[in-house]
Design a protein around this motif. Sequence first.
Motif, PDB file in Angstrom:
ATOM      1  N   UNK A 213       0.739  -1.352   0.099  1.00  0.00           N
ATOM      2  CA  UNK A 213       0.007   0.107  -0.130  1.00  0.00           C
ATOM      3  C   UNK A 213       0.886   1.335  -0.114  1.00  0.00           C
ATOM      4  N   UNK A 214       1.878   1.098   0.871  1.00  0.00           N
ATOM      5  CA  UNK A 214       2.807   2.373   1.012  1.00  0.00           C
ATOM      6  C   UNK A 214       3.596   2.652  -0.655  1.00  0.00           C
ATOM      7  N   UNK A 215       3.832   1.419  -1.268  1.00  0.00           N
ATOM      8  CA  UNK A 215       4.384   1.617  -2.431  1.00  0.00           C
ATOM      9  C   UNK A 215       3.608   2.334  -3.557  1.00  0.00           C
ATOM     10  N   UNK A 216       2.284   1.865  -3.436  1.00  0.00           N
ATOM     11  CA  UNK A 216       1.244   2.294  -4.343  1.00  0.00           C
ATOM     12  C   UNK A 216       1.043   3.933  -4.105  1.00  0.00           C
ATOM     13  N   UNK A 217       0.878   4.401  -2.745  1.00  0.00           N
ATOM     14  CA  UNK A 217       0.850   5.580  -2.497  1.00  0.00           C
ATOM     15  C   UNK A 217       2.042   6.587  -2.841  1.00  0.00           C
ATOM     16  N   UNK A 218       3.348   6.040  -2.700  1.00  0.00           N
ATOM     17  CA  UNK A 218       4.498   6.682  -3.123  1.00  0.00           C
ATOM     18  C   UNK A 218       4.332   6.822  -4.985  1.00  0.00           C
ATOM     19  N   UNK A 219       3.842   5.835  -5.561  1.00  0.00           N
ATOM     20  CA  UNK A 219       3.987   5.900  -6.938  1.00  0.00           C
ATOM     21  C   UNK A 219       2.919   6.946  -7.205  1.00  0.00           C
ATOM     22  N   UNK A 220       1.589   7.044  -6.687  1.00  0.00           N
ATOM     23  CA  UNK A 220       0.730   7.926  -7.015  1.00  0.00           C
ATOM     24  C   UNK A 220       1.164   9.402  -6.781  1.00  0.00           C
ATOM     25  N   UNK A 221       1.696   9.566  -5.564  1.00  0.00           N
ATOM     26  CA  UNK A 221       2.219  10.786  -5.439  1.00  0.00           C
ATOM     27  C   UNK A 221       3.341  11.302  -6.175  1.00  0.00           C
TER      28      UNK A 221
ATOM     29  N   UNK B 176       3.560  10.393  -9.456  1.00  0.00           N
ATOM     30  CA  UNK B 176       2.805  10.742 -10.616  1.00  0.00           C
ATOM     31  C   UNK B 176       2.011  12.147 -10.448  1.00  0.00           C
ATOM     32  N   UNK B 177       1.521  12.338  -9.386  1.00  0.00           N
ATOM     33  CA  UNK B 177       0.992  13.750  -9.133  1.00  0.00           C
ATOM     34  C   UNK B 177       1.834  14.778  -9.324  1.00  0.00           C
ATOM     35  N   UNK B 178       3.203  14.611  -8.712  1.00  0.00           N
ATOM     36  CA  UNK B 178       3.942  15.778  -8.720  1.00  0.00           C
ATOM     37  C   UNK B 178       4.760  15.989 -10.204  1.00  0.00           C
ATOM     38  N   UNK B 179       4.792  14.884 -10.927  1.00  0.00           N
ATOM     39  CA  UNK B 179       5.271  14.646 -12.261  1.00  0.00           C
ATOM     40  C   UNK B 179       4.276  15.702 -13.151  1.00  0.00           C
ATOM     41  N   UNK B 180       3.160  15.428 -12.983  1.00  0.00           N
ATOM     42  CA  UNK B 180       1.933  15.990 -13.731  1.00  0.00           C
ATOM     43  C   UNK B 180       2.033  17.763 -13.311  1.00  0.00           C
ATOM     44  N   UNK B 181       2.031  17.907 -12.081  1.00  0.00           N
ATOM     45  CA  UNK B 181       2.111  19.329 -11.858  1.00  0.00           C
ATOM     46  C   UNK B 181       3.027  20.126 -12.002  1.00  0.00           C
ATOM     47  N   UNK B 182       4.284  19.413 -12.297  1.00  0.00           N
ATOM     48  CA  UNK B 182       5.585  20.142 -12.680  1.00  0.00           C
ATOM     49  C   UNK B 182       5.512  20.316 -14.072  1.00  0.00           C
ATOM     50  N   UNK B 183       4.739  19.595 -14.905  1.00  0.00           N
ATOM     51  CA  UNK B 183       4.776  19.754 -16.461  1.00  0.00           C
ATOM     52  C   UNK B 183       3.950  21.025 -16.606  1.00  0.00           C
ATOM     53  N   UNK B 184       3.079  21.384 -15.954  1.00  0.00           N
ATOM     54  CA  UNK B 184       2.106  22.564 -16.219  1.00  0.00           C
ATOM     55  C   UNK B 184       2.744  23.824 -16.178  1.00  0.00           C
TER      56      UNK B 184
END
Length: 49
Positions: free
Chosen positions: A31-39, A41-49
């Motif tokens: 569960x922790x690994x999935x949460x870190x991966x989701x985080x 992905x969100x950081x990568x998407x927000x840095x692209x904008x």
Amino acid sequence: MNDLLNIIGNVGFPIAVSVYLLVRLEGRLEVLTQSINNLSNVINRSSEN
């Protein structure tokens, strides 16, 4: 025979507890690994904008 049962009693319980804790920890790590991966992905998407 008594010695064998004594050894199993002394060693078997710690082994059983260790296996139980490892199985529980593995699920939480998943569960922790999935949460870190989701985080990530969100950081990568927000840095692209």
